[in-house]
Design an enzyme around this catalytic site. Structure first.
Site, PDB file in Angstrom:
ATOM      1  N   ARG A  77     -11.346   5.080   8.197  1.00 38.81           N
ATOM      2  CA  ARG A  77     -11.445   3.899   7.314  1.00 38.81           C
ATOM      3  C   ARG A  77     -11.347   4.332   5.856  1.00 38.81           C
ATOM      4  NH1 ARG A  77     -10.573  -1.090   8.309  1.00 38.81           N
ATOM      5  NH2 ARG A  77     -12.103  -1.239   9.995  1.00 38.81           N
ATOM      6  N   ARG A 103      -1.949   5.817  13.969  1.00 42.05           N
ATOM      7  CA  ARG A 103      -3.142   6.206  13.193  1.00 42.05           C
ATOM      8  C   ARG A 103      -4.263   6.770  14.062  1.00 42.05           C
ATOM      9  NH1 ARG A 103      -6.562   0.883  11.094  1.00 42.05           N
ATOM     10  NH2 ARG A 103      -6.701  -0.162  13.092  1.00 42.05           N
ATOM     11  N   HIS A 172      -1.077   1.765   4.758  1.00 40.80           N
ATOM     12  CA  HIS A 172      -2.193   0.830   4.529  1.00 40.80           C
ATOM     13  C   HIS A 172      -3.153   1.408   3.472  1.00 40.80           C
ATOM     14  CE1 HIS A 172      -5.696  -1.597   5.453  1.00 40.80           C
ATOM     15  NE2 HIS A 172      -5.168  -2.135   6.529  1.00 40.80           N
ATOM     16  N   ASP A 215      -6.646 -11.811   2.070  1.00 36.64           N
ATOM     17  CA  ASP A 215      -5.856 -11.156   3.129  1.00 36.64           C
ATOM     18  C   ASP A 215      -4.489 -11.842   3.144  1.00 36.64           C
ATOM     19  OD1 ASP A 215      -4.999  -9.738   5.316  1.00 36.64           O
ATOM     20  OD2 ASP A 215      -6.728 -10.219   6.585  1.00 36.64           O
ATOM     21  N   GLU A 274      -0.877  -2.626   0.353  1.00 35.08           N
ATOM     22  CA  GLU A 274      -0.236  -1.966   1.484  1.00 35.08           C
ATOM     23  C   GLU A 274       1.283  -2.120   1.407  1.00 35.08           C
ATOM     24  OE1 GLU A 274      -2.202  -3.431   5.050  1.00 35.08           O
ATOM     25  OE2 GLU A 274      -3.961  -3.895   3.842  1.00 35.08           O
TER      26      GLU A 274
END
Ligand code: BG6
Length: 305
Positions: A77, A103, A172, A215, A274
């Site tokens: 994270r 990932r 990201h 978002d 991103e």
């Protein structure tokens, strides 16, 4: 002296004296440490994950959660997760991992080198490296990381199969900021976006500021974004190529509380810009074709007046 462990073997084969070495990082994950005259950086082989990037004399540019997992089966994270071959949920199977398998897979080292403008690390992944239940098509992907006065991160995707290959993707990037309430994002004025929170298409007017969960997938945009951060007296520039979409994300209060690997108050000091191939920017490439998704991240020092 002969090597009896993986770290020693990596150092034998790929280290660059005074510039690049391997160590066992958090959770035992193999970590590449780069330190040159421009900057320092750490990259985990787990996920080909750039975990930190700090130009000399500056605060870290990338953000990392103090609650992140460092485990073989979980994403890290913070830093720059490589989301591929799907961004967000899998298009047809909701049981598959969010943001793809790249990932959460261990990558191989392809190359390390000293370049005039920094230190180069290339990591590589193919379908042979992923669990059979996640395998959908043959591929080769490489992450090229150049650590210099800017950080260059390029994801090169090659279709090594015989059928067309479809994917979405993201670099990201979690950026380290002084305070989400006082930063502004430039570069997306007049850009249409999908607001993922209410699934409505909207148009950005002016700079982006933050006072709630955000978002969004900005569409049909190739421009660089700048985070203007008066608290840190700096501007972070995120330029890109091979990308016509940009995601802007901050989880704010409630979503932060729902994420087990994210501290409740950490949303104050991070912002994701991103570099993506998302929504109408998902790609289809023919056999032997290559697509490169690239982000170039650097600091513009703010003039002190
Ligand atoms: C962002 C998405 O790209 O990633 C968000 O737009 C999501 O909706 C975020 O919450 C983090 O995803 P994850 O899978 O790393 O928790």
């Amino acid at each position: 002296m002969s090597c009896d462990n993986a770290i020693c073997k990596f150092n034998d084969l790929y280290s660059i004296p005074g510039e690049l070495f391997f160590k066992e990082g958090n959770g035992g994950l193999t970590t590449v440490c780069i330190n040159n005259k421009y900057a320092s950086a750490e990259i985990s082989l787990h996920g080909a994950h750039v975990m930190s990037y700090t130009p000399k004399g500056e605060k870290p540019v990338l953000w990392m959660s103090g609650s992140s997992y460092f485990q073989p089966d979980k994403p890290i994270r913070g830093g720059i997760p490589v989301c591929w071959p799907w961004f967000g949920g899998h298009p047809s199977d909701k049981n598959k991992p969010s943001h793809g398998f790249a990932r959460i897979t261990d990558w191989h080292i392809a190359e390390t080198d000293t370049k005039p403008n920094g230190t180069l690390l290339i990591l590589r992944l193919t379908e042979k490296d992923i669990p059979a239940n996640l395998r959908e098509f043959p591929f080769e992907i490489k992450l090229e990381v150049l650590v210099g006065s800017e950080l260059h991160v390029g994801l090169a995707i090659v279709n090594t199969g015989k059928e067309k290959m479809s994917f979405s993707a993201a670099l990201h990037t979690y950026l380290n900021i002084s305070d989400i309430a006082s930063v502004a994002v430039e570069g997306l004025d007049n850009c249409k976006y999908l607001d993922t929170l209410d699934h409505i298409f909207k148009v950005q007017k002016g700079i982006i500021t933050f006072n709630a969960e955000t978002d969004r997938v900005y569409l049909n945009t190739q421009t660089a974004c700048i985070i203007d951060d008066p608290g840190f007296s700096r501007r972070i520039k995120i330029a890109k190529s091979g990308s016509n979409s940009t995601v802007v994300w901050n989880p704010w209060i409630e979503k932060s509380k729902r994420m087990p690997d994210f501290g409740d108050e950490e949303y104050h000091t991070m912002l994701c810009i991103e570099t993506t191939n998302a929504e109408n920017d998902a790609r289809v490439i023919a056999p032997a074709e290559r697509h490169i998704l690239k982000a170039i991240i650097g600091l513009e020092k703010k003039e002190r007046g």
